[in-house]
Motif scaffolding. Structure first.
Motif, mmCIF file in Angstrom:
data_model
loop_
_atom_site.group_PDB
_atom_site.id
_atom_site.type_symbol
_atom_site.label_atom_id
_atom_site.label_comp_id
_atom_site.label_asym_id
_atom_site.label_seq_id
_atom_site.Cartn_x
_atom_site.Cartn_y
_atom_site.Cartn_z
ATOM 1 N N PRO A 13 27.256 -35.799 -0.011
ATOM 2 C CA PRO A 13 26.131 -34.647 -0.266
ATOM 3 C C PRO A 13 26.413 -33.643 -0.908
ATOM 4 C CG PRO A 13 26.482 -34.831 1.662
ATOM 5 C CD PRO A 13 27.493 -35.797 1.473
ATOM 6 N N ASP A 14 27.636 -33.082 -0.815
ATOM 7 C CA ASP A 14 28.535 -32.180 -1.594
ATOM 8 C C ASP A 14 29.492 -32.494 -3.088
ATOM 9 O OD1 ASP A 14 27.419 -30.023 0.028
ATOM 10 O OD2 ASP A 14 29.343 -30.951 1.490
ATOM 11 N N SER A 15 29.677 -32.394 -3.731
ATOM 12 C CA SER A 15 30.543 -31.951 -5.526
ATOM 13 C C SER A 15 30.860 -30.732 -5.798
ATOM 14 C CB SER A 15 29.336 -32.857 -6.017
ATOM 15 O OG SER A 15 28.000 -32.517 -6.952
ATOM 16 N N SER A 16 31.426 -31.331 -6.944
ATOM 17 C CA SER A 16 31.163 -29.827 -7.608
ATOM 18 C C SER A 16 30.515 -28.803 -8.328
ATOM 19 C CB SER A 16 32.954 -30.456 -8.725
ATOM 20 O OG SER A 16 32.287 -31.459 -9.387
ATOM 21 N N LYS A 17 29.395 -29.838 -8.832
ATOM 22 C CA LYS A 17 28.192 -29.600 -9.788
ATOM 23 C C LYS A 17 27.099 -29.239 -8.362
ATOM 24 C CE LYS A 17 29.354 -31.818 -13.357
ATOM 25 N NZ LYS A 17 29.021 -32.537 -14.823
ATOM 26 N N ASN A 18 27.248 -29.855 -7.299
ATOM 27 C CA ASN A 18 25.338 -29.613 -6.736
ATOM 28 C C ASN A 18 26.665 -29.695 -4.641
ATOM 29 O OD1 ASN A 18 23.451 -29.929 -8.590
ATOM 30 N ND2 ASN A 18 24.664 -32.092 -8.641
ATOM 31 N N ARG A 19 25.260 -28.967 -4.142
ATOM 32 C CA ARG A 19 25.467 -28.549 -2.979
ATOM 33 C C ARG A 19 24.385 -29.125 -2.505
ATOM 34 N NH1 ARG A 19 29.280 -25.091 -0.682
ATOM 35 N NH2 ARG A 19 29.037 -26.491 0.688
ATOM 36 N N ALA A 20 24.632 -29.956 -0.914
ATOM 37 C CA ALA A 20 23.362 -30.823 0.014
ATOM 38 C C ALA A 20 22.441 -28.882 0.250
ATOM 39 C CB ALA A 20 24.411 -31.355 1.141
ATOM 40 N N VAL A 21 21.550 -29.608 0.620
ATOM 41 C CA VAL A 21 20.225 -28.785 0.690
ATOM 42 C C VAL A 21 20.494 -28.652 1.796
ATOM 43 C CG1 VAL A 21 18.059 -27.529 0.310
ATOM 44 C CG2 VAL A 21 20.426 -27.298 -1.220
ATOM 45 N N TYR A 22 19.670 -28.484 3.066
ATOM 46 C CA TYR A 22 20.165 -29.071 4.472
ATOM 47 C C TYR A 22 18.455 -28.151 4.961
ATOM 48 C CZ TYR A 22 24.607 -30.735 5.601
ATOM 49 O OH TYR A 22 25.844 -31.068 5.630
ATOM 50 N N SER A 23 17.859 -29.242 5.852
ATOM 51 C CA SER A 23 16.608 -28.201 6.799
ATOM 52 C C SER A 23 16.864 -27.739 8.108
ATOM 53 C CB SER A 23 15.404 -30.023 6.582
ATOM 54 O OG SER A 23 15.234 -30.341 5.291
ATOM 55 N N THR A 24 16.182 -27.016 8.479
ATOM 56 C CA THR A 24 16.225 -26.548 9.402
ATOM 57 C C THR A 24 15.140 -26.152 10.253
ATOM 58 O OG1 THR A 24 16.674 -24.273 10.784
ATOM 59 C CG2 THR A 24 16.098 -23.926 8.216
#
Length: 549
Positions: free
Chosen positions: A136-147
């Motif tokens: 889910p992570d790349s050089s342009k986007n990061r994963a956005v987690y829920s909590t």
């Protein structure tokens, strides 16, 4: 040899060593690209290309606006334990701030020491994620987690803070941060579950990112290292300065190992499972940020598979016991330099004494007494030799008058005189030179041992790890050196040498003004003990009919 010459020699040796050390820091060769590094790469079982692995490692966090101003879709999750107060960004699950609850910024301050930070001018964060074909992570986007909540506090012996995410292609991810009471290491665990009907491939990565600004080391007399370090299965411990990161790219394969960022008494480190294959890397981002990290093997999950991946994140003091248990060589971040073999046993002895005395200053005094007691036989030989040398001064003057400028005959006559009187002209020098490694070992011990940070003594000495604020100890040390000089009067005839010897206590006092108070305390007590020992030795010599003055 005259005692004053010995003092001059040891003083010059110490200062020369410190100057050499600073020169080494500035001109040390870079480790990347050496044959030994290439050999490590050739011998490792990993065949993947680091360039391919690194293409997906997120760099977006290097953008100051996105990181510093938190212009992301994530939230900050705060976690408080007895040792740490940290902030985790749900965007990427990065640790963007860490305060050490058991360490104050300044002595007796309520403000806690901040190691990781999300500041505009001092960015220093710990990142981790999943890259690769289905990461889910790349050089342009990061994963956005829920909590489920944004504030957590440790109440029992352990605390698990979960962040969750399900990707569009059916990969279910739980990123757990597991805290343990009394510890500064955090277990960062991924639980991956493939809920799709096709294979999924991800590659875990970790990295530490820090701004270059403000990363200068200390001065000549208080040199402190701030920069990166790493360990592999072939290299137990290696510093990797910010200059190294700017000038070259780290690219090494290993089984196990670790990467770290050092800041005087404190360290942050990512530690993989020690049987895990990793590829260490570094990156220079726009000459503003430096990163060091590692990627792991590509993981393939068949439909319905579940797998756990764990890495340890250490954020805390350079505590040798804790670091040694965490990974091989991580305790070497407490860098005692070339005299580590002497600093380590002296430190363990100092800790043992402190456990009984409860005061580091008293422990220093006791360890000084033990060291001087162990060296007494050499001290006795030293002062007996110096006493005999002074006793034969009239005979030596007679030889000079007799042979004048005939150096060959003069030398032969002096050697015969030394043999007849059983005098060793070097006897007064060796014991003092032997003290230099002990002095430097204690010096590094004070610079590197976090246990001595903010260690109080008595009266005006509130911190033995920094210089005396009122310069009282250095002045007393200079007075003690002057007393030793008066006990062994200058007998050299050369006017220049006489002036140098006379000014030695003043010169050494100026040098010692910049040293940690604990080190000056050691030298002062050592001089006082030497004064007592010298008087005892000379009294014994007089009783035996040996003229010493």
């Amino acid at each position: 040899m005259e005692s004053q010459r010995s003092f001059l020699l040891i003083g010059l040796a110490v200062v020369s060593f410190l100057l050499w050390q600073q020169w080494q820091i500035k001109t040390a060769p870079k480790p990347v690209g050496t044959p030994s590094v290439q050999q490590v790469q050739a011998d490792t079982p990993i065949a993947t290309d680091n360039t391919e692995q690194m293409s997906d490692v997120p760099q977006v966090a290097a953008d100051k606006a996105q990181v510093v101003n938190n212009e992301t879709t994530g939230q900050l999750v705060t976690v408080k334990t007895d040792t740490l107060y940290i902030s985790i960004d749900t965007r990427g699950g990065d640790v963007v701030r860490a305060d050490l609850m058991d360490y104050a910024v300044t002595q007796k301050s309520a403000e806690r020491f901040n190691l990781l930070r999300n500041d505009a001018d001092g960015l220093y964060i710990a990142q981790s994620g999943l890259i690769g074909p289905n990461g889910p992570d790349s050089s342009k986007n990061r994963a956005v987690y829920s909590t489920t909540q944004t504030a957590w506090e440790l109440e029992g012996d352990s605390l698990t803070v979960p962040l969750t995410l399900t990707t569009a292609d059916g990969l279910q991810i739980t990123k757990n941060f597991i805290f343990t009471r009394g510890k500064h290491d955090v277990l960062v665990q991924y639980v991956l579950s493939n809920q799709s009907d096709s294979n999924k491939q991800v590659r875990p990565y970790t990295q530490l990112k820090q701004a270059y600004k403000g990363a200068e080391s200390g001065g000549m007399f208080m040199p402190t290292y701030r920069g990166a370090a790493y360990s592999t299965d072939q290299v137990r411990y290696e510093k990797y300065t910010f200059e190294d990161i700017q000038e070259a790219r780290l690219d090494m394969n290993s089984t196990g190992g670790w990467v770290a960022m050092l800041e005087h008494y404190f360290v942050s480190a990512w530690v993989p499972a020690q049987d895990q294959n990793v590829t260490l890397f570094s990156r220079n981002l726009n000459n503003v940020y430096g990163t060091i990290g590692y990627t792991q093997d590509l993981i393939t999950l068949a439909p319905g598979d579940q797998v756990e991946i764990s890495n340890e994140l250490y954020i805390g003091p350079k505590d040798q016991d804790s670091l040694e248990q965490l990974a091989r060589g991580l305790d070497l971040t407490v860098d005692y330099g070339i005299f580590w073999w002497l600093s380590q046993p002296l430190f363990w002895l100092l800790k043992f004494l402190h456990s009984f005395l409860g005061n580091w200053g008293l422990a220093i005094i006791v360890i000084t007494i033990l060291v001087k007691g162990a060296m007494y036989p050499l001290t006795k030989k030293q002062y007996e030799s110096m006493g005999k040398m002074r006793a034969i001064q009239p005979k030596m003057q007679a030889l000079k008058d007799k042979y004048g400028d005939d150096r060959q005959k003069m030398s032969q006559a002096m050697m015969e005189l030394y043999r007849k009187e059983k005098v060793n002209p070097m006897g007064g020098c060796f014991p003092l030179l032997l003290q230099m490694p002990i002095f430097l070992a204690l010096y590094y011990m004070f610079l590197e041992s976090v246990e001595l940070r903010h260690a109080e003594f008595y009266l005006w000495i509130a911190d033995l790890s920094v210089k005396d604020p009122y310069y009282i100890l250095p002045i007393l040390m200079g007075v003690s050196m002057y007393a030793l000089q008066k006990l062994n009067p200058v007998t050299v005839q050369d006017p220049m040498q006489q002036k140098i010897m006379q000014w030695m206590p003043v010169v050494m006092t100026v040098f010692f003004v910049m040293f940690p108070a604990g080190l000056v305390l050691y030298w002062l007590v050592s001089n006082l003990i030497t004064l007592v020992q010298a008087k005892m030795i000379y009294a014994s010599m007089r009783k035996r009919g040996i003229a010493v003055s």
